[in-house]
Design a protein around this motif. Structure first.
Motif, PDB file in Angstrom:
ATOM      1  N   TYR A  63      -3.378  -8.390  -8.480  1.00 42.48           N
ATOM      2  CA  TYR A  63      -4.152  -8.507  -9.720  1.00 42.48           C
ATOM      3  C   TYR A  63      -5.496  -7.790  -9.576  1.00 42.48           C
ATOM      4  CZ  TYR A  63      -6.926 -10.521 -13.457  1.00 42.48           C
ATOM      5  OH  TYR A  63      -7.750 -10.674 -14.541  1.00 42.48           O
ATOM      6  N   THR A  64      -6.150  -7.988  -8.444  1.00 47.99           N
ATOM      7  CA  THR A  64      -7.443  -7.333  -8.213  1.00 47.99           C
ATOM      8  C   THR A  64      -7.284  -5.818  -8.206  1.00 47.99           C
ATOM      9  OG1 THR A  64      -8.196  -9.233  -6.924  1.00 47.99           O
ATOM     10  CG2 THR A  64      -9.393  -7.182  -6.617  1.00 47.99           C
ATOM     11  N   ASP A  65      -6.245  -5.334  -7.549  1.00 49.76           N
ATOM     12  CA  ASP A  65      -6.002  -3.888  -7.525  1.00 49.76           C
ATOM     13  C   ASP A  65      -5.773  -3.353  -8.934  1.00 49.76           C
ATOM     14  OD1 ASP A  65      -6.269  -3.916  -4.785  1.00 49.76           O
ATOM     15  OD2 ASP A  65      -4.109  -3.842  -4.377  1.00 49.76           O
ATOM     16  N   LYS A  66      -5.048  -4.114  -9.745  1.00 53.23           N
ATOM     17  CA  LYS A  66      -4.788  -3.697 -11.126  1.00 53.23           C
ATOM     18  C   LYS A  66      -6.090  -3.635 -11.918  1.00 53.23           C
ATOM     19  CE  LYS A  66      -2.636  -5.324 -15.339  1.00 53.23           C
ATOM     20  NZ  LYS A  66      -2.248  -6.524 -16.032  1.00 53.23           N
ATOM     21  N   VAL A  67      -6.921  -4.664 -11.781  1.00 51.55           N
ATOM     22  CA  VAL A  67      -8.188  -4.699 -12.514  1.00 51.55           C
ATOM     23  C   VAL A  67      -9.102  -3.565 -12.061  1.00 51.55           C
ATOM     24  CG1 VAL A  67     -10.295  -6.055 -12.867  1.00 51.55           C
ATOM     25  CG2 VAL A  67      -8.071  -7.156 -13.045  1.00 51.55           C
ATOM     26  N   VAL A  68      -9.150  -3.317 -10.765  1.00 55.74           N
ATOM     27  CA  VAL A  68      -9.987  -2.227 -10.255  1.00 55.74           C
ATOM     28  C   VAL A  68      -9.506  -0.887 -10.809  1.00 55.74           C
ATOM     29  CG1 VAL A  68     -10.570  -0.941  -8.153  1.00 55.74           C
ATOM     30  CG2 VAL A  68     -10.765  -3.422  -8.184  1.00 55.74           C
ATOM     31  N   ALA A  69      -8.202  -0.685 -10.853  1.00 55.72           N
ATOM     32  CA  ALA A  69      -7.659   0.566 -11.393  1.00 55.72           C
ATOM     33  C   ALA A  69      -8.018   0.710 -12.875  1.00 55.72           C
ATOM     34  CB  ALA A  69      -6.147   0.613 -11.205  1.00 55.72           C
ATOM     35  N   GLU A  70      -7.915  -0.390 -13.619  1.00 60.23           N
ATOM     36  CA  GLU A  70      -8.268  -0.348 -15.042  1.00 60.23           C
ATOM     37  C   GLU A  70      -9.752  -0.042 -15.224  1.00 60.23           C
ATOM     38  OE1 GLU A  70      -7.018  -4.136 -16.531  1.00 60.23           O
ATOM     39  OE2 GLU A  70      -4.894  -3.586 -16.537  1.00 60.23           O
ATOM     40  N   LEU A  71     -10.588  -0.657 -14.399  1.00 61.72           N
ATOM     41  CA  LEU A  71     -12.028  -0.403 -14.495  1.00 61.72           C
ATOM     42  C   LEU A  71     -12.360   1.043 -14.143  1.00 61.72           C
ATOM     43  CD1 LEU A  71     -13.514  -3.676 -12.998  1.00 61.72           C
ATOM     44  CD2 LEU A  71     -13.680  -2.882 -15.352  1.00 61.72           C
ATOM     45  N   ARG A  72     -11.709   1.564 -13.128  1.00 60.71           N
ATOM     46  CA  ARG A  72     -11.953   2.966 -12.763  1.00 60.71           C
ATOM     47  C   ARG A  72     -11.552   3.900 -13.892  1.00 60.71           C
ATOM     48  NH1 ARG A  72     -10.120   2.634  -6.465  1.00 60.71           N
ATOM     49  NH2 ARG A  72     -12.134   1.921  -5.706  1.00 60.71           N
ATOM     50  N   GLN A  73     -10.425   3.606 -14.516  1.00 56.78           N
ATOM     51  CA  GLN A  73      -9.982   4.438 -15.632  1.00 56.78           C
ATOM     52  C   GLN A  73     -10.968   4.337 -16.793  1.00 56.78           C
ATOM     53  OE1 GLN A  73      -6.052   3.601 -17.059  1.00 56.78           O
ATOM     54  NE2 GLN A  73      -6.146   5.133 -18.662  1.00 56.78           N
ATOM     55  N   ALA A  74     -11.415   3.123 -17.090  1.00 55.92           N
ATOM     56  CA  ALA A  74     -12.373   2.935 -18.179  1.00 55.92           C
ATOM     57  C   ALA A  74     -13.687   3.653 -17.871  1.00 55.92           C
ATOM     58  CB  ALA A  74     -12.624   1.447 -18.413  1.00 55.92           C
ATOM     59  N   MET A  75     -14.115   3.591 -16.615  1.00 55.58           N
ATOM     60  CA  MET A  75     -15.353   4.276 -16.238  1.00 55.58           C
ATOM     61  C   MET A  75     -15.196   5.792 -16.363  1.00 55.58           C
ATOM     62  SD  MET A  75     -16.532   1.923 -13.001  1.00 55.58           S
ATOM     63  CE  MET A  75     -17.733   3.083 -12.417  1.00 55.58           C
ATOM     64  N   ALA A  76     -14.041   6.305 -15.986  1.00 57.14           N
ATOM     65  CA  ALA A  76     -13.799   7.743 -16.112  1.00 57.14           C
ATOM     66  C   ALA A  76     -13.821   8.156 -17.581  1.00 57.14           C
ATOM     67  CB  ALA A  76     -12.466   8.114 -15.471  1.00 57.14           C
ATOM     68  N   GLU A  77     -13.203   7.340 -18.428  1.00 63.63           N
ATOM     69  CA  GLU A  77     -13.205   7.640 -19.863  1.00 63.63           C
ATOM     70  C   GLU A  77     -14.620   7.580 -20.424  1.00 63.63           C
ATOM     71  OE1 GLU A  77     -10.455   4.873 -21.568  1.00 63.63           O
ATOM     72  OE2 GLU A  77      -8.714   5.838 -20.646  1.00 63.63           O
ATOM     73  N   GLN A  78     -15.397   6.596 -19.988  1.00 58.98           N
ATOM     74  CA  GLN A  78     -16.777   6.495 -20.459  1.00 58.98           C
ATOM     75  C   GLN A  78     -17.593   7.695 -19.990  1.00 58.98           C
ATOM     76  OE1 GLN A  78     -18.212   4.455 -22.629  1.00 58.98           O
ATOM     77  NE2 GLN A  78     -16.198   3.567 -22.945  1.00 58.98           N
ATOM     78  N   GLY A  79     -17.330   8.137 -18.776  1.00 63.81           N
ATOM     79  CA  GLY A  79     -18.024   9.320 -18.269  1.00 63.81           C
ATOM     80  C   GLY A  79     -17.713  10.541 -19.123  1.00 63.81           C
ATOM     81  N   GLN A  80     -16.453  10.680 -19.507  1.00 61.67           N
ATOM     82  CA  GLN A  80     -16.069  11.800 -20.373  1.00 61.67           C
ATOM     83  C   GLN A  80     -16.740  11.677 -21.738  1.00 61.67           C
ATOM     84  OE1 GLN A  80     -11.811  11.637 -20.430  1.00 61.67           O
ATOM     85  NE2 GLN A  80     -11.587  12.573 -18.407  1.00 61.67           N
ATOM     86  N   ASN A  81     -16.771  10.459 -22.272  1.00 62.64           N
ATOM     87  CA  ASN A  81     -17.427  10.251 -23.567  1.00 62.64           C
ATOM     88  C   ASN A  81     -18.915  10.575 -23.485  1.00 62.64           C
ATOM     89  OD1 ASN A  81     -15.080   9.466 -24.838  1.00 62.64           O
ATOM     90  ND2 ASN A  81     -15.423   7.283 -24.518  1.00 62.64           N
ATOM     91  N   MET A  82     -19.542  10.179 -22.381  1.00 64.04           N
ATOM     92  CA  MET A  82     -20.969  10.479 -22.217  1.00 64.04           C
ATOM     93  C   MET A  82     -21.197  11.982 -22.162  1.00 64.04           C
ATOM     94  SD  MET A  82     -22.366   7.582 -19.568  1.00 64.04           S
ATOM     95  CE  MET A  82     -23.952   8.347 -19.441  1.00 64.04           C
ATOM     96  N   MET A  83     -20.328  12.691 -21.460  1.00 64.61           N
ATOM     97  CA  MET A  83     -20.479  14.146 -21.382  1.00 64.61           C
ATOM     98  C   MET A  83     -20.333  14.772 -22.771  1.00 64.61           C
ATOM     99  SD  MET A  83     -21.346  15.022 -18.422  1.00 64.61           S
ATOM    100  CE  MET A  83     -21.136  16.776 -18.518  1.00 64.61           C
ATOM    101  N   ARG A  84     -19.398  14.273 -23.555  1.00 64.79           N
ATOM    102  CA  ARG A  84     -19.240  14.794 -24.923  1.00 64.79           C
ATOM    103  C   ARG A  84     -20.511  14.565 -25.737  1.00 64.79           C
ATOM    104  NH1 ARG A  84     -13.770  11.993 -25.051  1.00 64.79           N
ATOM    105  NH2 ARG A  84     -12.413  13.545 -24.136  1.00 64.79           N
ATOM    106  N   TRP A  85     -21.066  13.357 -25.631  1.00 66.01           N
ATOM    107  CA  TRP A  85     -22.282  13.049 -26.385  1.00 66.01           C
ATOM    108  C   TRP A  85     -23.456  13.891 -25.902  1.00 66.01           C
ATOM    109  CZ3 TRP A  85     -23.169  10.825 -30.833  1.00 66.01           C
ATOM    110  CH2 TRP A  85     -22.193  10.002 -31.372  1.00 66.01           C
TER     111      TRP A  85
END
Length: 110
Positions: A63-85
């Motif tokens: 479960y922890t590994d799954k949550v960490v993977a989801e958080l990493r993906q969300a952080m990567a997406e947020q990073g991309q969104n920040m770059m767009r902005w």
């Protein structure tokens, strides 16, 4: 286990040979046998509990590994969104500066 190897009769004979009375030896041998059975029972319970805990830890780790993977993906997406902005805001400021400079040049020339 340990209790399976315990021979109460042999133990009682050893106690008698050591100077215990037959009744004392019988009581001690019987009590020792009961204690050995209890120890075996406790050891078995501990092994079962250890297996359950190991399984639960594995579930928690998954479960922890799954949550960490989801958080990493969300952080990567947020990073991309920040770059767009950042690029969008930078382009907007660039256009504003270009417009202002053009207005100043036009005003100075005319």
């Amino acid at each position: 286990m340990v209790a399976a190897n315990f021979d109460a009769h042999q133990y009682a004979r050893r106690l008698i040979d050591a100077g215990f009375s037959p009744s004392q030896a019988d009581v001690l041998a019987e009590t020792t046998g009961e204690i050995m059975l209890e120890i075996t029972s406790v050891a078995t319970a501990v092994e079962k509990l250890e297996c359950k805990m190991t399984a639960e830890f594995e579930k928690q780790r998954a479960y922890t590994d799954k949550v960490v993977a989801e958080l990493r993906q969300a952080m990567a997406e947020q990073g991309q969104n920040m770059m767009r902005w950042i690029l969008l805001v930078g382009a907007a400021f660039g256009l504003i500066q270009t417009g202002l400079l053009t207005a100043i040049v036009v005003k100075l020339l005319f």
